[in-house]
Motif scaffolding. Structure first.
Motif, PDB file in Angstrom:
ATOM      1  N   ARG A   1      -5.341   2.456   0.193  1.00  0.00           N
ATOM      2  CA  ARG A   1      -5.788   1.069   0.354  1.00  0.00           C
ATOM      3  C   ARG A   1      -6.903   0.693  -0.617  1.00  0.00           C
ATOM      4  O   ARG A   1      -7.382  -0.434  -0.614  1.00  0.00           O
ATOM      5  CB  ARG A   1      -6.238   0.834   1.792  1.00  0.00           C
TER       6      ARG A   1
ATOM      7  N   ARG B   1       5.958   3.708   1.666  1.00  0.00           N
ATOM      8  CA  ARG B   1       6.641   4.801   2.362  1.00  0.00           C
ATOM      9  C   ARG B   1       7.532   4.256   3.477  1.00  0.00           C
ATOM     10  O   ARG B   1       8.669   4.721   3.671  1.00  0.00           O
ATOM     11  CB  ARG B   1       5.620   5.789   2.926  1.00  0.00           C
ATOM     12  N   LYS B   2       7.054   3.259   4.197  1.00  0.00           N
ATOM     13  CA  LYS B   2       7.849   2.643   5.268  1.00  0.00           C
ATOM     14  C   LYS B   2       9.116   2.024   4.685  1.00  0.00           C
ATOM     15  O   LYS B   2      10.208   2.154   5.242  1.00  0.00           O
ATOM     16  CB  LYS B   2       7.022   1.594   6.002  1.00  0.00           C
TER      17      LYS B   2
ATOM     18  N   ASP C   1      -3.905  13.273   5.646  1.00  0.00           N
ATOM     19  CA  ASP C   1      -3.541  11.900   6.008  1.00  0.00           C
ATOM     20  C   ASP C   1      -4.727  10.956   6.051  1.00  0.00           C
ATOM     21  O   ASP C   1      -4.619   9.786   5.652  1.00  0.00           O
ATOM     22  CB  ASP C   1      -2.835  11.897   7.373  1.00  0.00           C
TER      23      ASP C   1
ATOM     24  N   SER D   1       0.862  -1.178   0.000  1.00  0.00           N
ATOM     25  CA  SER D   1       0.000   0.000   0.000  1.00  0.00           C
ATOM     26  C   SER D   1       0.898   1.227   0.000  1.00  0.00           C
ATOM     27  O   SER D   1       2.135   1.128   0.125  1.00  0.00           O
ATOM     28  CB  SER D   1      -0.894   0.011   1.236  1.00  0.00           C
TER      29      SER D   1
ATOM     30  N   GLN E   1       1.185   3.317   2.329  1.00  0.00           N
ATOM     31  CA  GLN E   1       1.811   3.374   3.646  1.00  0.00           C
ATOM     32  C   GLN E   1       2.973   2.392   3.742  1.00  0.00           C
ATOM     33  O   GLN E   1       4.033   2.692   4.305  1.00  0.00           O
ATOM     34  CB  GLN E   1       0.770   3.076   4.735  1.00  0.00           C
TER      35      GLN E   1
ATOM     36  N   SER F   1      -5.089   7.579   3.858  1.00  0.00           N
ATOM     37  CA  SER F   1      -5.245   6.229   4.402  1.00  0.00           C
ATOM     38  C   SER F   1      -6.265   5.435   3.602  1.00  0.00           C
ATOM     39  O   SER F   1      -6.082   4.242   3.347  1.00  0.00           O
ATOM     40  CB  SER F   1      -5.672   6.297   5.876  1.00  0.00           C
TER      41      SER F   1
END
Length: 410
Positions: free
Chosen positions: A389, A273-274, A381, A268, A270, A385
Motif C-alpha cells: 500500500r 492477487r484477488k 504478510d 494494490s 492485495q 500489507s
C-alpha cells in the motif's frame, strides 16, 4: 564546519527509546557546526539544500533505532576498505570512506546509551534534495514468505526459476572503469551478446527449478526480488536474486487499471492477487506477460531469522531501516530522511503523515530518479500489507557527515 562548494558532477519511524537519557554513559558530541546556507548543485538533475534538523517534519517523533542498526552494518562493511575509496563513482557528493569514519567510530557508544537521535544530530548535517525531475515517489517492498513444494502439484504449479545455463552475466566495470557497478545479462548468438527472451517466451528447464509454488506467489516473488521458502516437508530456505533477463519492467497494476480490470484504489498488491485468483491461471498469465522482465533466483540459507535478505550493498536489509535508491544518482550507505505518508497497521494500513530515517542499502530496476525510493518493510504478510500500500510522494533529505568537503567534479 566548512560549507559545501558548488560543483557540477557526473551525478554525481512516537519515539520509544530515542528520548531516553542515558543512565551510565555520557557521549561527548562533536563540535557545534557552522550553519550551512548555500545550495549545492551535485548533478544535472538535482541540488542539495542545507537545512536544520528542526526543519525535518516529524523528526522528534521517530524511532531511529532501525536506521542506526542498519547504519551499523554499513560501518562494519567499511572496515576492510581503503579510507580514500569513494562511496560511489557517480554520486560524488557522498564523499569518501574516511569522511564517514568519525561517526562510525562512536556509533556503538550512542547505540548502547540509547541516544539514537543525538547520534545523528551530533555527527550529521541534513540536506534536502531539490530535483527538476518529475518523478517523486516512495514505494515499499518486502520479503514474502511462500509455501513451496519440491515437486510440481496442482496447487504448487509454477516453478521458482534458477538461472538458465545460457544466461550470461557481464560486469561492465571489467571493461570500462566508468561503468563500474553496472551489470547486464543476455545470451550469446553468433558470437554476440543479445537480449534474453521476454517473460512470455521463457521456458524453464526441469533441472533449473528451485521449488514449485502458487503462480501468483512466484510472480510477486519476482517483483520483490527475494523470499523465504517454507517447504511442505518442513525445510526453511530463501530464494535470493541471481539475475534477470534485462528486459524493462512493466507494471501489472497500471495495465489492469488501463484495461478497466481494476480501479486505481483496487490496484494494490492485495487487490491484484484477488483479481488473479478470480480470473484463473490462463487469463492471469496473459496479463502477467505485460511485464517482460523475468527474475531468476539462487537458493540461500537462512542463518538468522531476524535478518532480512541481502541487498545491493551485500548487507542484510533492516525492516523500516533500509532503502533502495537509484545508484546512478545516489550512493549506498547514506542516511535518507523521508517525510511522507506511511501505511500503518493501527490505521488499517492507510497512509499517515510521518517521517522515516533509512539507510540506502539496495537498488531496483524500477528505482530511477533522485526522488525515487523503495522502503524495505520486512518479511511476511504484515510487512506485505504495508509495502503493498506504500505509494506516495515525499520530501527527500540526505544526512551527510559534518565537516565533509566535496571537491568539484572534473
Amino acid at each position: 564546519m566548512a560549507p559545501f562548494r558548488r560543483f557540477c558532477g557526473l551525478i554525481a519511524f512516537t519515539c520509544l527509546v530515542a528520548a531516553c537519557e542515558p543512565k551510565d554513559q555520557k557521549v561527548e558530541p562533536s563540535p557545534e557546526p557552522e550553519k550551512q546556507q548555500e545550495k549545492t548543485s551535485v548533478s544535472s538533475v538535482f541540488d542539495l539544500t542545507s537545512v536544520d534538523f528542526s526543519e525535518l517534519l516529524y523528526w522528534q517523533g521517530q524511532d531511529l533505532r532501525p536506521a542506526l542498526l542498519a547504519f551499523q552494518k554499513t560501518c562494519a562493511s567499511f572496515t576492510n576498505k581503503d579510507p580514500e575509496d569513494a562511496l560511489s563513482r557517480t554520486a560524488v557528493y557522498a564523499g569518501k570512506i574516511k569522511d564517514w569514519m568519525p561517526a562510525c567510530s562512536v556509533l556503538e557508544k550512542y547505540l548502547n546509551a540509547g541516544e539514537y537521535r543525538r547520534f545523528f544530530e551530533d555527527y550529521f548535517a541534513p540536506f534536502e534534495i531539490d530535483s527538476n525531475q518529475e518523478i517523486n515517489r516512495l514505494t515499499g517492498y518486502y520479503e514474502p514468505e511462500l509455501i513451496v513444494s519440491k515437486t510440481k502439484t496442482s496447487q504448487y504449479s509454477a516453478p521458482i526459476p534458477l538461472r538458465p545455463k545460457d544466461l550470461i552475466e557481464a560486469r561492465l566495470g571489467q571493461f570500462d572503469p566508468a561503468l563500474d557497478g553496472k551489470t547486464v545479462w543476455g545470451k550469446v548468438e553468433d558470437g554476440k551478446l543479445v537480449l534474453y527472451p521476454p517473460r512470455a517466451d521463457i521456458v524453464i528447464a526441469s533441472d533449473r527449478v528451485l521449488a514449485w509454488a502458487d503462480p501468483a506467489d512466484v510472480f510477486f516473488l519476482q517483483i520483490q526480488g527475494s523470499g523465504r521458502l517454507k517447504f511442505t516437508d518442513g525445510k526453511i530456505s530463501r530464494a535470493g536474486f541471481d539475475a534477470h533477463n534485462h528486459r524493462p519492467f512493466g507494471s501489472l497494476a497500471n495495465h489492469l487499471i488501463k484495461t478497466g480490470e481494476l480501479e486505481k484504489s483496487q490496484a494494490s498488491m492485495q487487490g491484484i492477487r484477488k483479481w488473479i485468483d478470480e480470473v484463473g491461471p490462463e487469463r492471469a498469465a496473459k496479463a502477467m506477460n505485460v511485464n517482460p522482465r523475468f527474475v531468476f533466483f539462487k537458493e540461500r540459507s537462512v542463518k538468522d531469522d531476524s535478518e532480512g535478505p541481502i541487498g545491493a550493498a551485500g548487507l542484510p536489509l533492516t525492516p523500516m531501516g533500509s532503502l533502495a535508491v537509484d545508484l546512478d544518482l545516489h550512493a549506498l550507505g547514506v542516511p535518507f530522511y523521508l517525510s511522507t505518508k506511511l501505511p500503518t497497521e493501527k490505521s488499517g494500513w492507510k497512509g499517515e503523515e510521518s517521517g522515516l530515517l533509512t539507510i540506502s542499502q539496495d537498488t531496483g530496476g524500477a528505482i530511477k530518479g533522485a526522488k525515487r525510493g523503495d522502503i524495505f518493510f520486512g518479511w511476511g504478510d504484515r510487512a506485505g500489507s504495508g509495502a503493498g500500500r506504500m505509494n506516495h510522494e515525499g520530501r527527500f533529505f540526505v544526512l551527510l557527515p559534518q565537516g565533509m568537503m566535496v571537491e568539484p567534479a572534473s
